[in-house]
Design an enzyme around this catalytic site. Structure first.
Site, mmCIF file in Angstrom:
data_model
loop_
_atom_site.group_PDB
_atom_site.id
_atom_site.type_symbol
_atom_site.label_atom_id
_atom_site.label_comp_id
_atom_site.label_asym_id
_atom_site.label_seq_id
_atom_site.Cartn_x
_atom_site.Cartn_y
_atom_site.Cartn_z
ATOM 1 N N CYS A 2 -1.730 5.264 -9.850
ATOM 2 C CA CYS A 2 -2.459 5.397 -11.124
ATOM 3 C C CYS A 2 -1.798 6.422 -12.050
ATOM 4 O O CYS A 2 -1.169 7.366 -11.585
ATOM 5 C CB CYS A 2 -3.883 5.841 -10.871
ATOM 6 S SG CYS A 2 -4.800 4.720 -9.839
ATOM 7 N N ARG A 33 5.371 3.927 -12.166
ATOM 8 C CA ARG A 33 4.691 4.428 -10.969
ATOM 9 C C ARG A 33 4.061 3.302 -10.155
ATOM 10 O O ARG A 33 3.724 3.490 -8.999
ATOM 11 C CB ARG A 33 3.591 5.410 -11.377
ATOM 12 C CG ARG A 33 4.115 6.615 -12.125
ATOM 13 C CD ARG A 33 2.975 7.417 -12.677
ATOM 14 N NE ARG A 33 2.132 7.923 -11.626
ATOM 15 C CZ ARG A 33 2.327 9.059 -10.977
ATOM 16 N NH1 ARG A 33 3.349 9.815 -11.287
ATOM 17 N NH2 ARG A 33 1.518 9.460 -10.035
ATOM 18 N N TRP A 93 -3.937 1.453 -10.105
ATOM 19 C CA TRP A 93 -3.436 0.812 -8.884
ATOM 20 C C TRP A 93 -4.667 0.625 -7.998
ATOM 21 O O TRP A 93 -5.296 1.597 -7.591
ATOM 22 C CB TRP A 93 -2.413 1.742 -8.232
ATOM 23 C CG TRP A 93 -2.005 1.351 -6.839
ATOM 24 C CD1 TRP A 93 -2.652 1.648 -5.678
ATOM 25 C CD2 TRP A 93 -0.848 0.619 -6.454
ATOM 26 N NE1 TRP A 93 -1.978 1.149 -4.599
ATOM 27 C CE2 TRP A 93 -0.871 0.509 -5.043
ATOM 28 C CE3 TRP A 93 0.215 0.037 -7.162
ATOM 29 C CZ2 TRP A 93 0.138 -0.153 -4.339
ATOM 30 C CZ3 TRP A 93 1.208 -0.617 -6.452
ATOM 31 C CH2 TRP A 93 1.166 -0.708 -5.060
ATOM 32 N N GLY A 121 -6.629 9.432 -8.090
ATOM 33 C CA GLY A 121 -7.071 10.034 -6.830
ATOM 34 C C GLY A 121 -8.222 9.254 -6.224
ATOM 35 O O GLY A 121 -8.490 8.113 -6.614
ATOM 36 N N THR A 371 12.239 6.328 1.879
ATOM 37 C CA THR A 371 13.610 6.758 1.631
ATOM 38 C C THR A 371 13.816 8.227 1.974
ATOM 39 O O THR A 371 14.875 8.616 2.477
ATOM 40 C CB THR A 371 13.944 6.478 0.150
ATOM 41 O OG1 THR A 371 14.005 5.066 -0.016
ATOM 42 C CG2 THR A 371 15.261 7.086 -0.268
ATOM 43 N N SER A 372 12.819 9.050 1.711
ATOM 44 C CA SER A 372 12.966 10.487 1.983
ATOM 45 C C SER A 372 13.130 10.733 3.491
ATOM 46 O O SER A 372 13.892 11.604 3.912
ATOM 47 C CB SER A 372 11.751 11.251 1.460
ATOM 48 O OG SER A 372 11.739 11.190 0.062
ATOM 49 N N SER A 416 10.473 14.932 -0.085
ATOM 50 C CA SER A 416 9.745 13.995 -0.939
ATOM 51 C C SER A 416 10.317 14.021 -2.346
ATOM 52 O O SER A 416 10.393 15.089 -2.962
ATOM 53 C CB SER A 416 8.263 14.385 -0.980
ATOM 54 O OG SER A 416 7.583 13.622 -1.933
ATOM 55 N N GLN A 417 10.732 12.888 -2.832
ATOM 56 C CA GLN A 417 11.240 12.816 -4.206
ATOM 57 C C GLN A 417 10.165 13.266 -5.179
ATOM 58 O O GLN A 417 10.373 14.157 -5.990
ATOM 59 C CB GLN A 417 11.673 11.371 -4.497
ATOM 60 C CG GLN A 417 12.394 11.152 -5.813
ATOM 61 C CD GLN A 417 11.497 11.141 -7.030
ATOM 62 O OE1 GLN A 417 11.770 11.831 -8.028
ATOM 63 N NE2 GLN A 417 10.405 10.419 -6.995
ATOM 64 N N SER A 418 8.988 12.645 -5.078
ATOM 65 C CA SER A 418 7.927 12.907 -6.055
ATOM 66 C C SER A 418 7.207 14.221 -5.798
ATOM 67 O O SER A 418 6.664 14.825 -6.719
ATOM 68 C CB SER A 418 6.900 11.783 -5.989
ATOM 69 O OG SER A 418 6.296 11.765 -4.703
ATOM 70 N N THR A 421 3.502 12.475 -2.519
ATOM 71 C CA THR A 421 3.108 11.452 -1.553
ATOM 72 C C THR A 421 1.979 11.951 -0.654
ATOM 73 O O THR A 421 2.106 12.997 -0.006
ATOM 74 C CB THR A 421 4.340 11.051 -0.711
ATOM 75 O OG1 THR A 421 5.324 10.598 -1.634
ATOM 76 C CG2 THR A 421 4.031 9.967 0.290
ATOM 77 N N GLU A 549 18.226 2.619 5.423
ATOM 78 C CA GLU A 549 18.017 2.753 3.983
ATOM 79 C C GLU A 549 18.544 1.523 3.224
ATOM 80 O O GLU A 549 17.907 1.038 2.286
ATOM 81 C CB GLU A 549 18.687 4.045 3.483
ATOM 82 C CG GLU A 549 18.634 4.276 1.979
ATOM 83 C CD GLU A 549 17.227 4.350 1.386
ATOM 84 O OE1 GLU A 549 16.246 4.426 2.148
ATOM 85 O OE2 GLU A 549 17.119 4.291 0.150
ATOM 86 N N LYS A 553 16.203 -0.881 0.953
ATOM 87 C CA LYS A 553 16.471 -1.234 -0.449
ATOM 88 C C LYS A 553 16.372 -2.752 -0.632
ATOM 89 O O LYS A 553 15.752 -3.231 -1.571
ATOM 90 C CB LYS A 553 17.875 -0.774 -0.898
ATOM 91 C CG LYS A 553 18.102 0.687 -1.142
ATOM 92 C CD LYS A 553 17.352 1.300 -2.286
ATOM 93 C CE LYS A 553 16.000 1.737 -1.946
ATOM 94 N NZ LYS A 553 15.528 2.895 -1.456
ATOM 95 N N LYS A 673 5.739 3.897 -7.060
ATOM 96 C CA LYS A 673 6.740 4.964 -6.944
ATOM 97 C C LYS A 673 6.168 6.168 -6.187
ATOM 98 O O LYS A 673 6.822 6.723 -5.321
ATOM 99 C CB LYS A 673 7.166 5.377 -8.362
ATOM 100 C CG LYS A 673 8.214 6.466 -8.408
ATOM 101 C CD LYS A 673 9.575 5.900 -8.124
ATOM 102 C CE LYS A 673 10.663 6.959 -8.107
ATOM 103 N NZ LYS A 673 11.797 6.515 -7.264
#
Ligand code: UD1
Ligand code: BG6
Length: 678
Positions: A2, A33, A93, A121, A371-372, A416-418, A421, A549, A553, A673
Site C-alpha cells: 500500500c 510498490r 494491496w 499496515g 533477493t536480500s 533488506s533493500q527497503s 519488510t 538469485e 529473477k 516491492k
C-alpha cells in the site's frame, strides 16, 4: 505494498483539475510498490457538502478514467479553484477483502464522509473494534480492517461533542483518542468534513514523511510549526505533501520531516503542529492535551532523475544497466587505497565502533528474505573465511516460525533493500529481545530497519523502483564483502588475499560494464527460451547464491518456473528431471569448485541435458564439450566477487524473457516491492 499520498495547498489558489493531477502523479510514484486498487478524496464545491471519494480497482489510469467519467456525469467543475484544499490518495494491496472499490481507500465513517482515512499496515484488533462499533449502530460496507478507523473517529467526535455540548474537540484530540484504541502497525492520514482544509497524519511502525514546499521567500522565513502559545497567523503560500515514500515527494520538494512513531502531525492554516501520543491506554485522552514537539526538517538526498526511467523502457532495465554507477556509489569513501607504507583498507563508518563486539561474537547470523537473503548467501563464504566466525543463514519468516535460538553472543545481520519488510522487521524485534547485537544492511535511510538496528551500513545504491531487485543485490554483496574485510581486520596471514579483494573492488564497476555488453547475447538466448515451461540453474560455492538469485529473477518477472539448485545436490534428486528438452544453466566460472562443475557438466551431458554454461572468459573450450553446450563467457574477478559479475547476464536474461513473453517487467503479477505484511 500500500502507498499513501496527500497534498495540501495553503494560501495559494489551485484549480480542482490541478489538485487531482498532483494526487494522481503522487499515486503513479507509488505504483512500483505493488497495488491492486486506488482511490482519492477531494472537496466538494461547498464545505456544507461531504468530501468526494473516488475508488477503483486496477491501475491508476483506471482510477483517473473513472474520476473523469464521474466528473462528466455530475457536472463537477474542474476549473473551480481553492485557496486552501486538502486532498488524500492511496494505492491498496489487498489483505483484508478482495480488490474492490468498497475495499479501496479512502475508507469512510459513513454516508456523510465525516471522516475519511487512508491506511498502510494492519489493525490487528479490528474485529473487536468492529463489533463494538456495530453495537453502537455503525454499519460496515467493506471487508477491510481500515474501516473501523474512520468510524471510530466519528464515534469519538460525536461522543465528545455530546458530552461537552460545545463542539470544541480538536481534530488532533479525536485522532489521539482513536490511536489509543488501535493495535498493530500503521501509517494513517485523516481528512474530515468537520475540519475542512486540515489533515492529520500519524503512524506506528509504517513509514510516513511530510514534505514542505515554500512558494515565496517570505514563507521560507516564517516558522512552519505552530506554537501552542502563539497560534500561527501564517498567511504565506506553501504546499504540504504527505507520503509513505520519498519517491513521491522528491519532485516537489527535498525538505522533509520523517514522522516518528506516536507523532500526530496536524496540518492546519499553512502550519504544522506535532503532538506526541503517549500510548497510555488507561488515560482517556479527549480532553487532555499532550505536549507539542518541534522538529527540524531534513533534506532528502535523492535526485528526481533517480526515479525516472531516462532513456530506458523499463525501470528494471535501467537498474540493471546502472550497476557500474550504483556499485561505485556503494564503495565511495569506504575503500582506502593505502600508500607506500599503509595497507589498503576498508572503512565502514556505521560499524567502526562495533567491530570489536562483532569480532568477539560466537556466531554471525544473516537474516533476510528474497533477493536480500540470496545476497547474504553469496557473501557468507568470504565472511567465514576472513572472520573465522561461524556464519549461519536465516530466512526471516522461518526463524520466526521456529522461534530459532538467538543469543546475546550473536551478531544478527539484517539485510533488506527497503528496510521495511515485515518478516525481517519482526525477526529484528525478536533478535533485539534476545539480546543479540543487531546490524542492518539496507538501502533506505530512515527505514525501520535502519532505525531499529544498533548499527549498520547503508548500501547507497539509489532508489530501486523495479519490483525485481537488481542493483540492490550487487550493492548488498559488495557491502557484505566489505563487512568481511572490516571484521577480518589486518591479520598478516590474510593480507595478500585482502589486498587482492580490495583491488578487485576498485575495478568491479569496469567488469560489470564489460559483462553488460552481453545484453544482445542474452536477448538472443531469451528468444530461444521464450516458450519454455521451466529453467533450472545449477551453482555451487560462491555461486550457489547466483543460481538461486538468477532463477528467482526469471520466475518473478517472466513468470516461467525456474529453480536454483546446489550442484552438489544434483545426484540426490534433480538429476531425475534431466532430459533433452529442459534447459539448464550451469554456472562454472573459474574458482575452487571449477573441476567439480566440469564434472557436473559431463554428467548432465551424458543424460542429454540441454546445457547453457556460464564460464570465465577463456574457459569456453574447457566447458562446451566440443560445442555441445551454449556458452556465456564472463570476465573473471576474485572468486568472492564473482557473484556480482555472474548475476548480470541472468538479470538480463530474465528481463528479455519477460519483455518477449509480454509480461509487466516492473510490476510482476501478484508481487510487491516492499512486503509490509506477514
Ligand atoms: C555517513 C553518512 C554519509 C556521509 C558519511 C561520511 C548518513 C546516512 N550517512 O555514512 O552521508 O557521507 O557518513 O561522513 O548520514 N545504520 C544503522 N542501521 C542500518 C544502516 C545504518 O544503524 O541499517 C547507522 C550506522 O551505524 C551509522 C548511520 O546509520 O551510524 C549511517 O550509516 P552509513 O550511512 O552506512 O554510514 P557512513 O558510511 O559512515
Ligand atoms: C519482496 C520483493 O518479496 O521482498 C523482493 O518482491 C525482495 O524483490 C523481498 O527481495 C525482500 O525485500 P527487502 O526490501 O527486505 O530486501
Amino acid at each position: 505494498m500500500c502507498g499513501i499520498f496527500a497534498y495540501l495547498n495553503c494560501n495559494v489558489r489551485r484549480e480542482r483539475s490541478y489538485i487531482l493531477q498532483v494526487l494522481f502523479n503522487g499515486l503513479r510514484r507509488l505504483e512500483y510498490r505493488g497495488y491492486d486498487s486506488a482511490g482519492v478524496s477531494i472537496d466538494s464545491s461547498s464545505v456544507s457538502l461531504p468530501p468526494l471519494v473516488f475508488r477503483q480497482v486496477g491501475n491508476i489510469e483506471s482510477l483517473v478514467k473513472s474520476v473523469y467519467q464521474e466528473v462528466d456525469a455530475t457536472d463537477l467543475n474542474l476549473e473551480e479553484s481553492f485557496v486552501t484544499h486538502a486532498g488524500i490518495a492511496h494505492t491498496r494491496w489487498a489483505t483484508h477483502g478482495e480488490p474492490a472499490p468498497r475495499n479501496s481507500h479512502p475508507q469512510s465513517s459513513g454516508a456523510g464522509n465525516d471522516f475519511l482515512v487512508v491506511h498502510n499496515g494492519v489493525v490487528t484488533n479490528y474485529e473487536v473494534l468492529k463489533q463494538t462499533l456495530i453495537r453502537h449502530g455503525f454499519t460496515f460496507e467493506s471487508d477491510t480492517d481500515t474501516e473501523v478507523i474512520p468510524k471510530l473517529a466519528k464515534y469519538v467526535f460525536d461522543k465528545s461533542n455530546e458530552e461537552s455540548g460545545d463542539m470544541t474537540v480538536t481534530f488532533s484530540q479525536v485522532v489521539l483518542e482513536v490511536m489509543r484504541h488501535l493495535e498493530g502497525a500503521y501509517a494513517l492520514i485523516f481528512k474530515s468534513r468537520h475540519y475542512p482544509n486540515e489533515l492529520i497524519a500519524c503512524k506506528r511502525g509504517s513509514p510516513l514523511l511530510l514534505g514542505v514546499k515554500e512558494l515565496t521567500e517570505e514563507s521560507s522565513k516564517g516558522s512552519l510549526f505552530h506554537d501552542d502559545k502563539y497560534p500561527s497567523q501564517n498567511g504565506n503560500p506553501r504546499e504540504l505533501f504527505l507520503s509513505s515514500d520519498a519517491n513521491a515527494l522528491v519532485e516537489h520538494t527535498r525538505k522533509v520531516l520523517v514522522i516518528e512513531d506516536g507523532e500526530v502531525v496536524h496540518l492546519k492554516d499553512g502550519g504544522v503542529s506535532i503532538l506526541k501520543f503517549d500510548g497510555d491506554k488507561g488515560k482517556r485522552g479527549v480532553l487532555s492535551r499532550p505536549a507539542s514537539v518541534q522538529r527540524a526538517l531534513s533534506v532528502l538526498e535523492m535526485e528526481v532523475e533517480q526515479i525516472n526511467k531516462g532513456s530506458y523502457e523499463h525501470y528494471m532495465q535501467k537498474e540493471i544497466h546502472e550497476q557500474p554507477e550504483s556499485l561505485t556509489t556503494t564503495m565511495r569513501g569506504r575503500l582506502i587505497r593505502g600508500g607506500t607504507c599503509k595497507a589498503k583498507t576498508v572503512l565502514l563508518g556505521g560499524l567502526k565502533d562495533h567491530l570489536k563486539t562483532i569480532r568477539r561474537s560466537r556466531r554471525i547470523v544473516f537474516i533476510g528474505c528474497g533477493t536480500s537473503y540470496n545476497a547474504a548467501l553469496a557473501a557468507r563464504p568470504i565472511l567465514e573465511e576472513l572472520s573465522g566466525i561461524p556464519v549461519t543463514m536465516e530466512i526471516a519468516s522461518d526463524l520466526l516460525d521456529r522461534q530459532g535460538p538467538i543469543y546475546r553472543e550473536d551478531t544478527a545481520v539484517f539485510v533488506s533493500q527497503s528496510g521495511e519488510t515485515a518478516d525481517t522487521l519482526h525477526a529484528l524485534e525478536y533478535a533485539l529481545q534476545n539480546g543479540a547485537l543487531c546490524v542492518g544492511i539496507t538501502n533506505t535511510v530512515g527505514s525501520a530497519i535502519a532505525r531499529n538496528t544498533h548499527c549498520g551500513v547503508h548500501i547507497n545504491a539509489g532508489a530501486e523502483i523495479g519490483v525485481a531487485s537488481t542493483k540492490a543485490y550487487t550493492s548488498q554483496i559488495v557491502v557484505m564483502a566489505m563487512l568481511a574485510l572490516a571484521i577480518g581486520g589486518d591479520a598478516i596471514s590474510n593480507q595478500a588475499r585482502r589486498e587482492a579483494i580490495i583491488d578487485c573492488l576498485f575495478d568491479l564497476p569496469n567488469k560489470v560494464r564489460e559483462v553488460l555488453k552481453l545484453d544482445q547475447e542474452m536477448k538472443d538466448l531469451a528468444k530461444l527460451l521464450i516458450a519454455e515451461q521451466s529453467l533450472l540453474m545449477f551453482g555451487r560455492g560462491y555461486n550457489y547464491a547466483t543460481a538461486l538469485e538468477g532463477s528467482l529473477k526469471v520466475k518473478e518477472v517472466s513468470l516461467m518456473h525456474s529453480e536454483g539448485i546446489l550442484a552438489g545436490e544434483m545426484k540426490h534428486g534433480p538429476l531425475a528431471l534431466v532430459d533433452e528438452s529442459l534447459p539448464i544453466v550451469v554456472i562454472a566460472t573459474h574458482d575452487a569448485c571449477f573441476s567439480k562443475q566440469q564434472s557436473v557438466i559431463q554428467q548432465l551431458h551424458a543424460r542429454k541435458g540441454r546445457l547453457i554454461v556460464m564460464c570465465s572468459r577463456g574457459d569456453a573450450a574447457a566447458v562446451s564439450l566440443g560445442g555441445a553446450c551454449r556458452v556465456i563467457e564472463v570476465p573473471q574477478v576474485e572468486d568472492c566477487l564473482q557473484p556480482v559479475v555472474n548475476i548480470v547476464p541472468l538479470q538480463l536474461l530474465a528481463y528479455h524473457l519477460t519483455v518477449l513473453r509480454g509480461y509487466n517487467v516492473d510490476q510482476p503479477r501478484n508481487l510487491a516491492k516492499s512486503v509490509t505484511t506477514e
